[in-house]
Design a protein around this motif. Sequence first.
Motif, short mmCIF file in Angstrom:
data_model
loop_
_atom_site.label_atom_id
_atom_site.label_comp_id
_atom_site.label_asym_id
_atom_site.label_seq_id
_atom_site.Cartn_x
_atom_site.Cartn_y
_atom_site.Cartn_z
N THR A 61 -1.89 1.46 -2.02
CA THR A 61 -1.09 1.94 -3.14
C THR A 61 -1.67 1.39 -4.43
O THR A 61 -2.46 0.42 -4.41
CB THR A 61 0.38 1.49 -3.00
OG1 THR A 61 1.14 2.01 -4.09
CG2 THR A 61 0.48 -0.03 -2.99
N HIS A 115 1.76 1.70 2.68
CA HIS A 115 1.89 2.16 4.06
C HIS A 115 2.93 1.37 4.86
O HIS A 115 3.36 1.82 5.92
CB HIS A 115 0.54 2.05 4.79
CG HIS A 115 -0.52 2.88 4.16
ND1 HIS A 115 -0.33 4.21 3.84
CD2 HIS A 115 -1.79 2.58 3.79
CE1 HIS A 115 -1.45 4.69 3.31
NE2 HIS A 115 -2.35 3.71 3.26
N ASP A 159 -0.09 -0.66 8.45
CA ASP A 159 -1.44 -1.01 8.00
C ASP A 159 -1.43 -2.22 7.08
O ASP A 159 -2.32 -2.40 6.26
CB ASP A 159 -2.09 0.18 7.27
CG ASP A 159 -2.23 1.39 8.16
OD1 ASP A 159 -2.61 1.20 9.32
OD2 ASP A 159 -1.95 2.51 7.69
#
Length: 391
Positions: A312, A335, A339
């Motif tokens: 992000t 995520h 992850d």
Amino acid sequence: MTRTKAMAWAGGASYFLVVGLLVGAAPRASGTAHGVGALLAVTLLADVVRRMPLLALSLALLGSTAVVVGPPSSGQESLATSYQGQFLSYLAVDLVLGLVVATCLRRASIAAVSVSFAVQLLVIGAFSHGDALAVNEVISVLALAASCLAGLLIRERREHAVELRAQEVAEAVIAERLRIARELHDMVAHSIGIVAIQAGVGSRVIQTQPAQAREALHAIEATSREVLSGLRRTLVSLRQADRETTTTEQPSLAPSPGLADVERLAAATAGAGVHVDVHRTGERRPVPADIDLSAYRIVQEALTNVVRHAGTGRCRVAIDYGDEELSVEIVDDGHGAADHGPAHGFGIIGMRERAGLLGGHLSAGPRPEGGFRVATRLPLPAPVPVAVETR
């Protein structure tokens, strides 16, 4: 000859002088007086006991035996009563024997107990008569057993104290290693992650966008200098034994980071492609150094995980200065747990250890609406009231 050795030999000579006076110069004294005198005279062997306990035992055994086998009292008491009083001198031997058992090797202690036991039983058996024989032998054995038991207890307590001390030292070493491991992980992992990302950006745009590549190289240089300074500070802390080196090197080192450096950390993270919004609430004030450093390291590790794993471009850091605790929260919309890092990583473990050492609590996990959240609460000490002078 050192002063301590001279005092030991002087004590031994004084002991034999006193024993000689008890045996030859006080024939009219009672047997009990002889025994008590020999018992008190053993205090002259204090330095010998401390330095050479086996020699002190030999001297005490020889002196006490001389008192027993010397000429009996010529006073009003009977011969049996006189010898019973003189047998008190063997209590001095038992006292020294207990110290031998407490301090000497096991083999030497067994030999000392065997010799003392044999000499006392033989001498008491030779100079006791009738019903007094069994009584004196039993008393002698009980006194010897009590002294040996006391010596064993002292020995066990000393060995236990040594084991506890060794365990404390080992635990302190392990705790220090864990602290250093956390420092290195939090400091190096974050910086190397930013360096790797900036290097990748620079390599991709070096031909087409040289200005952006130049900015990436500047960021790599600044981050590298920061991590080198941190490593140097850690290495100096490991060499605290060298006082002079520490004194000469410490002024040139930067102080440990804290919450005041979060904005600078956010700027460095923005250079890696993640914009960080920092929000502070509550009365902003200085906090203890250990809490300040731990809170900073938790933020640093959380931002490292966002850069590496969240996928992000934004995250938020909220710092709340409460009355009783400091709250720090790092939230992203990436995520999430899938992850967010390998299960065997040490980042979250290290953050939990930092919070736990300060009596705080840390939670880390995915958010229901997506992304990941790290939150910690660190208790703050009560403020010290300041007295106001009134006129």
